[in-house]
Design an enzyme around this catalytic site. Structure first.
Site, PDB file in Angstrom:
ATOM      1  N   HIS A   1     -18.283 -51.215 -83.535  1.00  0.00           N
ATOM      2  CA  HIS A   1     -19.120 -52.143 -82.779  1.00  0.00           C
ATOM      3  C   HIS A   1     -20.601 -51.907 -83.040  1.00  0.00           C
ATOM      4  CE1 HIS A   1     -15.861 -53.167 -79.558  1.00  0.00           C
ATOM      5  NE2 HIS A   1     -15.468 -53.402 -80.804  1.00  0.00           N
TER       6      HIS A   1
ATOM      7  N   GLU B   1     -23.121 -51.738 -80.962  1.00  0.00           N
ATOM      8  CA  GLU B   1     -23.715 -50.746 -80.071  1.00  0.00           C
ATOM      9  C   GLU B   1     -23.414 -49.329 -80.569  1.00  0.00           C
ATOM     10  OE1 GLU B   1     -21.771 -53.943 -77.352  1.00  0.00           O
ATOM     11  OE2 GLU B   1     -21.497 -53.142 -79.367  1.00  0.00           O
TER      12      GLU B   1
ATOM     13  N   CYS C   1     -18.434 -53.671 -74.492  1.00  0.00           N
ATOM     14  CA  CYS C   1     -17.072 -53.429 -74.014  1.00  0.00           C
ATOM     15  C   CYS C   1     -17.037 -52.075 -73.305  1.00  0.00           C
ATOM     16  CB  CYS C   1     -16.092 -53.452 -75.185  1.00  0.00           C
ATOM     17  SG  CYS C   1     -16.234 -52.016 -76.287  1.00  0.00           S
TER      18      CYS C   1
ATOM     19  N   CYS D   1     -17.835 -49.033 -75.644  1.00  0.00           N
ATOM     20  CA  CYS D   1     -19.275 -48.922 -75.904  1.00  0.00           C
ATOM     21  C   CYS D   1     -20.022 -48.498 -74.639  1.00  0.00           C
ATOM     22  CB  CYS D   1     -19.825 -50.239 -76.435  1.00  0.00           C
ATOM     23  SG  CYS D   1     -19.258 -50.617 -78.102  1.00  0.00           S
TER      24      CYS D   1
END
Length: 157
Positions: free
Chosen positions: A80, A82, A108, A111
């Site tokens: 991801h 992040e 999410c 993260c």
């Protein structure tokens, strides 16, 4: 001056959207930037790790397995945005404690846990993401979570 300058949140979100254009994920292009004292510390976008073939070459594993969005994050070649932004800061020895994370999408729960432990204190995002656990954990950790509203630079909680 005839034009109106963007707010700091708008400015950094514009950069975040530009970062998202580098994403290699076939399902969703996400960008993230880490800012502290109005300085850009780190960027990240979603896609396969360095030196690993992108999904454009291998096909989307999640699509092949019919995995719905927001579920079974481990069934993916990508990382991801992040996570990449946090990793890049660590890789280059840059402290992000006390920083703000700008992200095109609400993080999410995976993260969110990384964001909490990285010491990030504020998240500004553009689009929602159906992960109530993420919202709950961020609130419990005292992290400010703001959705950037429209193009007016207004922020709504």
């Amino acid at each position: 001056m005839d034009r109106e300058r963007p707010s700091w949140d708008e400015y950094f979100m514009d950069i975040t959207c530009l970062v998202a254009k580098r994403a290699t994920c076939l399902r969703r292009a996400v960008g993230a930037v880490v800012i502290k004292d109005r300085r850009l510390l780190s960027t990240g976008y979603n896609g396969a790790p360095s030196n690993v073939r992108h999904c454009a070459e291998t096909g989307c594993l999640r699509q092949q397995l019919n995995v719905p969005s927001g579920e079974r994050h481990e069934l993916c070649r990508g990382i991801h945005a992040e996570q990449n932004a946090i990793i890049q800061a660590a890789y280059h020895g840059v402290s992000i404690k006390g920083a703000t994370l700008y992200c095109t999408n609400q993080p999410c729960s995976i993260c969110a846990k990384m964001i909490i432990n990285a010491g990030i204190v504020r998240i500004v995002y553009q689009d929602g993401y159906a992960d109530p656990l993420s919202t709950e954990m961020l609130a419990e950790a005292g992290i400010e979570l703001l959705k950037l509203a429209g193009n007016q630079g207004e922020v709504s909680a």
